[in-house]
Design a protein around this motif. Structure first.
Motif, PDB file in Angstrom:
ATOM      1  N   VAL A 185      15.390 -20.211 -24.440  1.00  0.00           N
ATOM      2  CA  VAL A 185      15.578 -18.920 -23.786  1.00  0.00           C
ATOM      3  C   VAL A 185      14.554 -17.874 -24.216  1.00  0.00           C
ATOM      4  CG1 VAL A 185      18.027 -19.321 -23.382  1.00  0.00           C
ATOM      5  CG2 VAL A 185      17.294 -18.188 -25.501  1.00  0.00           C
ATOM      6  N   ALA A 186      13.632 -18.257 -25.081  1.00  0.00           N
ATOM      7  CA  ALA A 186      12.533 -17.359 -25.433  1.00  0.00           C
ATOM      8  C   ALA A 186      11.363 -18.195 -25.902  1.00  0.00           C
ATOM      9  CB  ALA A 186      12.949 -16.372 -26.517  1.00  0.00           C
ATOM     10  N   VAL A 187      10.168 -17.805 -25.471  1.00  0.00           N
ATOM     11  CA  VAL A 187       8.958 -18.518 -25.863  1.00  0.00           C
ATOM     12  C   VAL A 187       7.903 -17.524 -26.335  1.00  0.00           C
ATOM     13  CG1 VAL A 187       9.317 -20.494 -24.329  1.00  0.00           C
ATOM     14  CG2 VAL A 187       8.048 -18.503 -23.498  1.00  0.00           C
ATOM     15  N   GLU A 188       7.040 -18.015 -27.212  1.00  0.00           N
ATOM     16  CA  GLU A 188       5.871 -17.268 -27.672  1.00  0.00           C
ATOM     17  C   GLU A 188       4.732 -18.268 -27.795  1.00  0.00           C
ATOM     18  OE1 GLU A 188       6.806 -15.328 -31.367  1.00  0.00           O
ATOM     19  OE2 GLU A 188       8.702 -14.526 -30.596  1.00  0.00           O
ATOM     20  N   ASN A 189       3.732 -18.099 -26.973  1.00  0.00           N
ATOM     21  CA  ASN A 189       2.576 -18.998 -27.012  1.00  0.00           C
ATOM     22  C   ASN A 189       1.311 -18.153 -26.963  1.00  0.00           C
ATOM     23  OD1 ASN A 189       1.016 -21.312 -27.034  1.00  0.00           O
ATOM     24  ND2 ASN A 189       1.166 -21.639 -24.832  1.00  0.00           N
ATOM     25  N   GLY A 190       0.823 -17.731 -28.133  1.00  0.00           N
ATOM     26  CA  GLY A 190      -0.322 -16.845 -28.178  1.00  0.00           C
ATOM     27  C   GLY A 190       0.041 -15.506 -27.578  1.00  0.00           C
ATOM     28  N   ASN A 191      -0.628 -15.159 -26.491  1.00  0.00           N
ATOM     29  CA  ASN A 191      -0.388 -13.879 -25.821  1.00  0.00           C
ATOM     30  C   ASN A 191       0.694 -13.960 -24.741  1.00  0.00           C
ATOM     31  OD1 ASN A 191      -2.458 -15.539 -24.527  1.00  0.00           O
ATOM     32  ND2 ASN A 191      -2.620 -13.911 -23.014  1.00  0.00           N
ATOM     33  N   VAL A 192       1.314 -15.128 -24.575  1.00  0.00           N
ATOM     34  CA  VAL A 192       2.329 -15.341 -23.547  1.00  0.00           C
ATOM     35  C   VAL A 192       3.715 -15.352 -24.193  1.00  0.00           C
ATOM     36  CG1 VAL A 192       3.207 -16.903 -21.770  1.00  0.00           C
ATOM     37  CG2 VAL A 192       0.739 -16.651 -22.110  1.00  0.00           C
ATOM     38  N   PHE A 193       4.567 -14.413 -23.755  1.00  0.00           N
ATOM     39  CA  PHE A 193       5.929 -14.283 -24.258  1.00  0.00           C
ATOM     40  C   PHE A 193       6.890 -14.370 -23.073  1.00  0.00           C
ATOM     41  CE2 PHE A 193       3.144 -12.181 -27.176  1.00  0.00           C
ATOM     42  CZ  PHE A 193       3.717 -12.249 -28.443  1.00  0.00           C
ATOM     43  N   GLY A 194       8.118 -14.789 -23.340  1.00  0.00           N
ATOM     44  CA  GLY A 194       9.096 -14.810 -22.261  1.00  0.00           C
ATOM     45  C   GLY A 194      10.511 -14.850 -22.788  1.00  0.00           C
ATOM     46  N   THR A 195      11.443 -14.253 -22.018  1.00  0.00           N
ATOM     47  CA  THR A 195      12.866 -14.317 -22.343  1.00  0.00           C
ATOM     48  C   THR A 195      13.659 -14.628 -21.083  1.00  0.00           C
ATOM     49  OG1 THR A 195      13.257 -11.934 -21.969  1.00  0.00           O
ATOM     50  CG2 THR A 195      12.618 -12.618 -24.191  1.00  0.00           C
ATOM     51  N   GLN A 196      14.537 -15.628 -21.175  1.00  0.00           N
ATOM     52  CA  GLN A 196      15.434 -15.909 -20.054  1.00  0.00           C
ATOM     53  C   GLN A 196      16.453 -14.784 -19.883  1.00  0.00           C
ATOM     54  OE1 GLN A 196      15.796 -18.748 -17.634  1.00  0.00           O
ATOM     55  NE2 GLN A 196      16.786 -16.865 -16.934  1.00  0.00           N
ATOM     56  N   PHE A 197      16.885 -14.209 -20.976  1.00  0.00           N
ATOM     57  CA  PHE A 197      17.836 -13.099 -20.936  1.00  0.00           C
ATOM     58  C   PHE A 197      17.129 -11.800 -20.558  1.00  0.00           C
ATOM     59  CE2 PHE A 197      16.308 -13.746 -25.260  1.00  0.00           C
ATOM     60  CZ  PHE A 197      15.847 -12.490 -25.604  1.00  0.00           C
ATOM     61  N   HIS A 198      17.937 -10.761 -20.337  1.00  0.00           N
ATOM     62  CA  HIS A 198      17.420  -9.452 -19.942  1.00  0.00           C
ATOM     63  C   HIS A 198      17.409  -8.502 -21.139  1.00  0.00           C
ATOM     64  CE1 HIS A 198      17.328  -9.810 -15.488  1.00  0.00           C
ATOM     65  NE2 HIS A 198      18.292 -10.689 -15.684  1.00  0.00           N
ATOM     66  N   PRO A 199      16.281  -8.287 -21.788  1.00  0.00           N
ATOM     67  CA  PRO A 199      16.277  -7.328 -22.898  1.00  0.00           C
ATOM     68  C   PRO A 199      16.629  -5.914 -22.450  1.00  0.00           C
ATOM     69  CG  PRO A 199      14.042  -8.071 -22.400  1.00  0.00           C
ATOM     70  CD  PRO A 199      14.975  -8.934 -21.633  1.00  0.00           C
ATOM     71  N   GLU A 200      16.256  -5.565 -21.222  1.00  0.00           N
ATOM     72  CA  GLU A 200      16.534  -4.211 -20.719  1.00  0.00           C
ATOM     73  C   GLU A 200      18.024  -3.980 -20.472  1.00  0.00           C
ATOM     74  OE1 GLU A 200      16.386  -6.569 -16.936  1.00  0.00           O
ATOM     75  OE2 GLU A 200      15.432  -6.653 -18.909  1.00  0.00           O
ATOM     76  N   LYS A 201      18.829  -5.062 -20.469  1.00  0.00           N
ATOM     77  CA  LYS A 201      20.283  -4.946 -20.291  1.00  0.00           C
ATOM     78  C   LYS A 201      21.035  -5.278 -21.581  1.00  0.00           C
ATOM     79  CE  LYS A 201      20.304  -6.142 -15.346  1.00  0.00           C
ATOM     80  NZ  LYS A 201      20.838  -7.070 -14.331  1.00  0.00           N
TER      81      LYS A 201
END
Length: 222
Positions: A185-201
């Protein structure tokens, strides 16, 4: 230019016609930066970092990125110029190579993974997966600094990056979640980040995760 942001630096929230852009912009503003919602390549280039949000179906997301001519500019900024990017929810899934949602569809391919439907073995677990859930962070994660051992964050999704289907290196997996199966549900690959969940919520925890991305130092190339 990749790297740590100065306070009040402009953050571009990529507008490809899908997603809760205003709520993401509000969260960025609370973190001390200036959000701009745009699909203008000049604005994307001029921004300190990019956020790729999204709510909806994977094929629609990729179709809209193509429709607005964003695939090439994003590939250039992220893969060549190494500008930091954060994918959220559908935006997170679009980072992958492909998805089986509706029809098999190619993604941006920045993360060597695939997306498939949630199929919990427990019939009491409903799909979509909606609500608050514990997330298990990688202790070396940038995104989860200062969020505790098992932060609660908010999810809304029917498709996921399943752990058993994707043999990602452990250092790329920033966080996992269990909902009938284990998801990345979260990845970090160098400059590429991602979250399946909603941090803004995800209230204060989500704002901390967003701050961690916005303040992330330049890392190894993706």
């Amino acid at each position: 230019m990749a790297g740590r942001l100065m306070e009040n630096q402009q953050i571009c929230i990529v507008d490809y016609g899908l997603g809760n852009l205003r709520s993401v912009a509000g969260a960025v503003e609370k973190c001390g930066h200036v959000p701009v919602i745009s699909r203008d390549p000049a604005v994307l280039r001029a921004s300190g970092k990019l956020i790729l949000p999204g709510v909806g179906a994977f094929p629609d997301g990729m179709a809209n990125l193509e429709k607005y001519g964003l695939v090439d500019i994003l590939n250039d900024l992220v893969l060549t110029e190494k500008k930091h990017v954060l994918g959220i929810c559908l935006g997170f899934q679009l980072l992958a190579k492909s998805s089986t949602e509706h029809d098999a569809t190619q993604g941006l391919g920045w993360i060597d993974a695939t997306i498939s439907r949630i199929q919990p073995t427990d019939e009491q677990l409903k799909v979509p997966h909606v609500g608050w859930n514990d997330t298990i962070p990688n202790r070396n994660s940038t995104l989860f600094q200062d969020t505790g051992d098992s932060p609660l964050v908010y999810y809304v999704h029917s498709f996921a990056m399943h752990r058993e289907e994707n043999a990602l290196p452990s250092e790329i997996i920033a966080g996992t979640c269990h909902y009938g199966a284990e998801f990345i549900v979260a990845v970090e690959n160098g400059n590429v980040f991602g979250t399946q969940f909603h941090p803004e919520k995800s209230q204060l925890t989500g704002l901390q995760i967003l701050k961690n991305f916005l303040n992330a130092e330049e890392t190894h190339a993706a």
